[in-house]
Design a protein around this motif. Structure first.
Motif, PDB file in Angstrom:
ATOM      1  N   ALA A   2       0.831  -1.204   0.000  1.00  0.00           N
ATOM      2  CA  ALA A   2       0.000   0.000   0.000  1.00  0.00           C
ATOM      3  C   ALA A   2       0.868   1.258   0.000  1.00  0.00           C
ATOM      4  O   ALA A   2       2.067   1.225   0.277  1.00  0.00           O
ATOM      5  N   ASP A  61      -3.575   2.443  -4.393  1.00  0.00           N
ATOM      6  CA  ASP A  61      -3.690   1.604  -3.192  1.00  0.00           C
ATOM      7  C   ASP A  61      -3.425   2.451  -1.949  1.00  0.00           C
ATOM      8  O   ASP A  61      -2.650   2.090  -1.063  1.00  0.00           O
ATOM      9  N   GLU A  84      -8.333   3.768  -0.570  1.00  0.00           N
ATOM     10  CA  GLU A  84      -8.908   2.485  -0.178  1.00  0.00           C
ATOM     11  C   GLU A  84      -9.429   2.515   1.254  1.00  0.00           C
ATOM     12  O   GLU A  84     -10.358   1.780   1.598  1.00  0.00           O
TER      13      GLU A  84
END
Length: 216
Positions: A2, A61, A84
């Motif tokens: 991420a 992400d 996200e």
């Protein structure tokens, strides 16, 4: 892996996150920690959000992590760029149209003695680190404190709240009520003071990773 966008609290800086940043990078994640333009008298809340969005750029992400006063900025970032997840870490939760300066009275936040900032905010942070943090404090210009929060509703992004059980500033009982009232969720909890990124960076990184994998 991420990308974590880390948003500091009032009067803080990107330095506040340096231990957590190292933890997350060591686990293979990308990290963006931004100095919000808190000293700029002309900067609005949306300008704060734009500074984070610009630093994130084309990364995806995205997990937005906002600490303390940064709770007024995190949702604005999520309304501007795809995210996200939004994680609020012992953070202020704004209401539509609410100026940050009104949050204290609107939530029933009680008076705190600010004469001992280490005891209030940093009591479990290593002494030298806590003292260094105090040298890095920045003045917060009035504009972003006084203007209404510009969203008319919470952004459409999954949101988690991480409460600190030993926080002497945003105390647990107070924050549990604010989180239930303003977000309609039960907060997650971690041990420690108002500054877990400095006191428990590995444990905080574990929690953040757990949100991604469903372990938290």
């Amino acid at each position: 892996m991420a990308t974590f966008a880390l948003i500091h609290g009032g009067g803080g800086s990107a330095w506040d996150w340096h231990l957590l940043e190292a933890e997350l990078r060591g686990r293979g994640h990308d990290v963006v920690a931004v100095d919000l333009p808190v000293e700029d008298e002309s900067a609005s809340l949306l300008d704060y959000a734009d500074s984070v969005a610009a630093a994130v750029g084309e990364r995806r992400d995205l997990v937005v992590v906002a600490h303390s006063w940064g709770g007024f900025v995190g949702p604005l970032v999520c309304a501007r760029i795809p995210a996200e997840l939004l994680v609020l870490v012992t953070a202020m939760i704004p209401a539509p149209g609410e100026p940050p300066s009104d949050w204290w009275g609107n939530t029933g936040f009680g008076h705190k003695d600010m004469d001992d900032p280490i005891g209030l905010f940093l009591h479990d942070v290593p002494k030298e680190l806590a003292e260094e943090l105090l040298t890095k404090g920045r003045n917060h210009a009035d504009k972003a404190l006084a203007e209404p929060w510009p969203l008319d509703k919470w952004p459409d992004v999954p949101t988690r709240f991480l409460l600190c059980r030993d926080d002497r500033f945003f105390t647990p009982d107070f924050m549990r009520e604010v989180v239930r009232d303003r977000l309609g969720i039960t907060p997650d909890e971690i041990d420690g003071s108002h500054s877990p990124m400095l006191a428990r960076p590995a444990e905080l990184a574990d929690r953040l990773e757990g949100y991604l994998t469903g372990r938290s």
